[in-house]
Design a protein around this motif. Sequence first.
Motif, PDB file in Angstrom:
ATOM      1  N   GLN A 158      57.864  18.564  -8.233  1.00 33.10           N
ATOM      2  CA  GLN A 158      58.181  17.392  -9.012  1.00 33.10           C
ATOM      3  C   GLN A 158      57.021  17.014  -9.925  1.00 33.10           C
ATOM      4  O   GLN A 158      57.210  16.578 -11.048  1.00 33.10           O
ATOM      5  N   GLN A 159      55.864  17.207  -9.439  1.00 30.34           N
ATOM      6  CA  GLN A 159      54.705  16.838 -10.222  1.00 30.34           C
ATOM      7  C   GLN A 159      54.703  17.550 -11.561  1.00 30.34           C
ATOM      8  O   GLN A 159      54.467  16.966 -12.608  1.00 30.34           O
TER       9      GLN A 159
ATOM     10  N   ASP B 122      57.092  16.204 -13.987  1.00 30.01           N
ATOM     11  CA  ASP B 122      56.647  14.985 -14.630  1.00 30.01           C
ATOM     12  C   ASP B 122      55.668  15.285 -15.753  1.00 30.01           C
ATOM     13  O   ASP B 122      55.743  14.709 -16.834  1.00 30.01           O
TER      14      ASP B 122
ATOM     15  N   ARG C 290      48.546  19.495  -1.538  1.00 29.77           N
ATOM     16  CA  ARG C 290      49.819  19.184  -0.886  1.00 29.77           C
ATOM     17  C   ARG C 290      49.858  19.769   0.507  1.00 29.77           C
ATOM     18  O   ARG C 290      50.352  19.158   1.444  1.00 29.77           O
TER      19      ARG C 290
ATOM     20  N   LEU D 130      50.384  17.950   4.005  1.00 31.00           N
ATOM     21  CA  LEU D 130      51.476  18.260   4.932  1.00 31.00           C
ATOM     22  C   LEU D 130      50.950  18.544   6.327  1.00 31.00           C
ATOM     23  O   LEU D 130      51.511  18.100   7.328  1.00 31.00           O
TER      24      LEU D 130
ATOM     25  N   PHE E  94      53.058  18.691   9.920  1.00 31.24           N
ATOM     26  CA  PHE E  94      53.867  19.863   9.628  1.00 31.24           C
ATOM     27  C   PHE E  94      52.949  21.076   9.723  1.00 31.24           C
ATOM     28  O   PHE E  94      51.729  20.945   9.604  1.00 31.24           O
TER      29      PHE E  94
ATOM     30  N   PHE F  66      50.644   6.899  -0.980  1.00 27.03           N
ATOM     31  CA  PHE F  66      50.520   7.380   0.381  1.00 27.03           C
ATOM     32  C   PHE F  66      50.508   6.225   1.371  1.00 27.03           C
ATOM     33  O   PHE F  66      51.083   6.309   2.456  1.00 27.03           O
TER      34      PHE F  66
ATOM     35  N   TYR G  17      53.946   5.137   1.784  1.00 27.37           N
ATOM     36  CA  TYR G  17      54.638   6.134   2.610  1.00 27.37           C
ATOM     37  C   TYR G  17      54.311   5.938   4.086  1.00 27.37           C
ATOM     38  O   TYR G  17      55.206   5.921   4.928  1.00 27.37           O
TER      39      TYR G  17
ATOM     40  N   LYS H 259      61.532  13.222   6.949  1.00 27.41           N
ATOM     41  CA  LYS H 259      60.128  12.884   6.718  1.00 27.41           C
ATOM     42  C   LYS H 259      59.558  13.749   5.605  1.00 27.41           C
ATOM     43  O   LYS H 259      58.838  13.257   4.736  1.00 27.41           O
ATOM     44  N   PHE H 260      59.899  15.014   5.644  1.00 28.86           N
ATOM     45  CA  PHE H 260      59.391  15.917   4.616  1.00 28.86           C
ATOM     46  C   PHE H 260      59.897  15.492   3.233  1.00 28.86           C
ATOM     47  O   PHE H 260      59.132  15.424   2.274  1.00 28.86           O
TER      48      PHE H 260
ATOM     49  N   LEU I  32      57.990  12.527   2.126  1.00 27.41           N
ATOM     50  CA  LEU I  32      56.646  12.859   1.673  1.00 27.41           C
ATOM     51  C   LEU I  32      56.699  13.466   0.279  1.00 27.41           C
ATOM     52  O   LEU I  32      55.908  13.108  -0.600  1.00 27.41           O
ATOM     53  N   GLU I  33      57.648  14.355   0.068  1.00 29.18           N
ATOM     54  CA  GLU I  33      57.785  14.974  -1.245  1.00 29.18           C
ATOM     55  C   GLU I  33      58.106  13.918  -2.301  1.00 29.18           C
ATOM     56  O   GLU I  33      57.598  13.953  -3.407  1.00 29.18           O
TER      57      GLU I  33
ATOM     58  N   SER J  39      55.027  11.778  -2.981  1.00 27.77           N
ATOM     59  CA  SER J  39      53.853  12.452  -3.517  1.00 27.77           C
ATOM     60  C   SER J  39      53.942  12.683  -5.020  1.00 27.77           C
ATOM     61  O   SER J  39      53.030  13.231  -5.616  1.00 27.77           O
ATOM     62  N   THR J  40      55.033  12.261  -5.667  1.00 26.84           N
ATOM     63  CA  THR J  40      55.102  12.485  -7.101  1.00 26.84           C
ATOM     64  C   THR J  40      54.333  11.433  -7.888  1.00 26.84           C
ATOM     65  O   THR J  40      54.309  11.497  -9.108  1.00 26.84           O
TER      66      THR J  40
END
Lengths: 532, 685
Positions: A40-41, A44, A257, A261, A266, B46, B49, B306-307, B310-311, B314-315
Amino acid sequence: MDDEVLPSSVSPRKSTRNRKSTQKGVAFEIELQRKMEKNQQQIDEEDDDEFSGEEIQIEDTVASNVALAGKDIYSFDRVKKLERLETPKKENTKSIPKTPHHLRKRIGKGIKSSIAEDFSSDGGEAYENTASDYSASESESSNSDSSEDVDVEDISDGGGETVKAPAMKGLVARIQKESGSRTSKKSTSEYVIRTEEYFSNNATKKSTTSNHTLSKLKTPRLNQEELQRLLKKTAVSEEHRSSICNFGEECKDNFNRWICLLHENFNLLFYGLGSKRNVLHEFHELVLKDQPVLVVNGFFPSLTLKDILDAITHDMLQMQGESFANVFSNCEAIVDAFAEIPDQHLYLLVHNIDGDMLRNHKAQAALAMLASARNIHLVASIDHINAPLVWDHNKLSKFNFVWWDCTSFLPYTDETSFESSMMVQRTGNLALSSLRNVFLSLTSNAKGIYKLILKYQLDHNTSQYYQGLLFKDLYWSCREAFLVSSDLVLRAQLTEFVDHKMVKLKRSADGAEYLIIPIATNLLQQFSNEQT
Amino acid sequence: MESTVSVSKGVFVFKNGLQPNKQKGRGRKKKIPTGTGNIYRDEMWFQTYTELWEVLESKIKELNSDMFSSILSNLLNFIDGSYCKPVTEIPAGALLTGINMPDHAVQFETLKSSINEKISPHVAHLSSQDCPSLKNLVENMINQFINEDIDYDLDEENVKSTKVKIKKSQCSFTLLQSWYEDLYNNKVDNVLVVILPDFESFKENVLQDFIQIASYYVNKLPFVLVFGIATSLSALHKALPYHVSSKINIQVFNSQPSITYLNKIIENVLFSNDCPFYLGGKLFALFTDIFLFYDFSVTGFIQNFKFAMLEHFSTGNAKALCITHGFSEVLKNFSKEDFENVRMLHSFRRFVEAESPKNQIELLTDDKYFQKAIKKELNKLIYYMNNLVVLLECLNILTADLPKAPLGKTFREIYCVAVSKKLSETVEFKEAFQLLSFQSKDELLTKIDSVLNLLKNNIEIYTEENIVDDLKTFIEELNNLSNDQVEEVQEDLDCLNIEGTMQRAQLKQKLFQQAKSQNKPMNAYEKFRSKVVEYFEHIFEEYLKVPTDFTFHEIFFYNDISIQNHIIGSHRAAIHTALNDPQSYLDCSCCGISNDAVILSSMPDICIAYKLHLEYGKMINLYDWLQAFLSILDPVHADDDNEKREVDPQLQARFTQSVAEMEFLGFVKSSKRKTDHVSRLTWGG
């Protein structure tokens, strides 16, 4: 399909380009899919650039008729419609004067990735079922999804490279072919396990292959050093090299990232063709330089689970003097110890978690147990095509993997260096020197016995089907030479040989035992020459 | 890299100052981390989040214990009452947990701790991996009984702290018996609970032996067994033959299936007012599908959620606005870049374009003005989202029990559709409302009633119409319609005036026409019903919009299906594409192919080797393979047919490496059947 109806918010410029919009739609839908794959970054950032410049807004409504390029069988009639829509476009192509080079490139790229995405949306055979479900809904929903409007830099400010009509035609044809082929026969780039092929592959008569052997070549096999030397010289084409470098750079962009994570409990799993050692290594060097890290080479042929656990318990945690009944209690102890130091993190980098020695329930269960701890983080890679089969859902839920496609096309140099490939000539230096060392430490009687087996093998090993020396024969010759007095003594002696892999015991169909030295004849000859 | 390559070892330690806890012994306690070590911990998004996740996590935990509480109390009662009367068989509770093992770990942990708290300090939790044999099982169990009891006493600072830890190898039933008698002075007091959470994975003979031995001690040692059974009760009967099962007295406890659990989580946690983060239709469908068709794991679902969260966050800092209230404070802390981050959202462009040119400039340049606009739009969205969830629940109540349930039976199904397209325009919606207009009075009444109750509980609904009041009047009206009014059928049917004689066919046709033209006049209830249905239809049409209609919907809705690859991975597919069509990854001009059968010399060696190997059957002759390989890379020399062929060593090395890599990937393996042959391990392309 009311795709040609343009929404109200169209900029005036757009309507002038209206005529060829269907075709652009092809590209843009594809573009869109490609974008969706990127993070996504990046989207953008890209949009930011485009937003400031001149732009045309292409509503996805136009694109949606192509959105189903390769959706699935359910979209039969829509695909037909699509073909109808596209056919007149071929004539239209000449009316497009220019398409900037970068755009063209992106189109090409986009198509590819759209294919890749299509078939990867299958997500493995077990999941195929559901995947088709949402691809269907995808095509339906894209009408309403105005959030995914795609903008592309203005055509007129492009690099000025003209696109020849045939090139464009070829592109269109390809798209048609791809979308068409879904309906007629399955596109080959789609990954589905076709069971019928198994039967056609196996049911047919014995497969016949020619009787050529590598010995027909002047140099049947290269030895390891030679191979390494030659491979170092191998050049990859410039273009490939640059895209391989790009993979590395792309991965580097993700490092933050990844670490984020990992800290969110994760774990990371890298897959895809090509060695992923570089990626993991870079990650280690750049991000985890000052952190406690345990690097495990899963491809190392004599790796044991105990090595890993010992490294953590003794070297990391300095729990000297504690012994554990089994690996699980050891793991438990490690997890407990780490629970006491919650502010410190351990990173486990496992190259090839599917490596030969880790390919069992116990090792994976132990790793899963470690990985589920809050401050132990696992970064692993897999290569074997059936690797995911080692995990049941218990383990998977403990691992809590985030999968990452890290296709790198890098050669598996280190990974395969341990393997005794059939194409590599074994110099046998190692085997010979180890044989020599063991032999030196034997008693004189044992040496005698070994020499007997050796001599027999050298004398009789002319045919391809050398069975070995019969145990009974060996016993009698040993007795004659006053080397052993009883069957038992000889057996004890042989056990030692077997333990050092100097001799192999084989039992034939009639129950007789044969002894073979599992070392190439030329080496044995050399060895025997040395001894006399 | 050289530091981690070795021919003699496979594990490399980089200690980098890891400090193990030196405190040994019993005093150690689990510490709480002093904060997240995440590199983004200073970023606004964050923080948002983390806050949100913590809220959700605690809510999930709460729900978890709620869900399990009824069955837990049943189990506790059972354990508590098991030795009230003298027994001849060991009491055993069989807990049918349903097939998801990873999810159950938490349940058994709660069970253990609540038994510890309420009933007996003696609980042993045995997992099958620790008990490969009877000896291990007994040792493990008794070790937990005796040694954990010491810890328990220590916490209470009891005098017994002098007692030494007993070695595991010395643990036996006789020891347990003497310990128990010692502890309770030869009386049967606290029960000894043994929990086996994964009954199926235990070895049958181990279990049988254990139960038989334990049954000898039944009068001296009050054992209670708890089995966690993932499949069905028949597993228990299969594992234990009659002579063993007769020794135990089994009582079965059913826990709820994981699908109910998931629905509860979805409805009570993920779509509660505290959670401003929403999944888009595609992603939501993906997650539920993974759940339904893949693993039935609620834990997995939550981790996926959750993932995605986070995604989403994180943008950028624009996502720090993903909160339910207090936008002003967040906006106050926004920097220039953060505002730019918000301006970059796709929906903002549409918003700008709709404005007048003057406003456009202000929006793009003036952060203050922009800030106001953001607040206004976000509030709209918040209203919308609250309405969305409540109204969808209402809709679910209305339509869930319709025949064939066109809109699905559960909230999640409706949600999936509602966020991806305008619900009121879908065929399913129309069908559902058609069916609604056939409802009987009682059904309708109960439905309106429960909708009303739901709305009363959710005061935070913002609509122009006062739905609650409207519904109340509906109910009143409905109650006023007395039964006979409902039954009242207008009797003034037109008499069939059959004039003269007619053919049968003619008569039939006439009757048919009459039946068709005769629109049965509606009775009072039917009129009322259509009014109600229309009212609902109107409400839903008005308020169930698609999120994408709103500006800044990206802040709350996440719909990036590309994360699918990170969640389920497509390992084999990735390798397959890379080998078949390297261009898709390499993105080069040289390797473009029209179909997969094409082999180009510019491709990476392994791709060539792979494509060539596809042409063979079960066995591959290395020599031929090499020749084919050479004919592609070096077509000039391909056809010289010397006795001893000379091969460019460079090419041979490349081939050698490719074959080794193919073997490493698991496509081929060396074969002893024929010299210089390998066998293929896959079939097809």
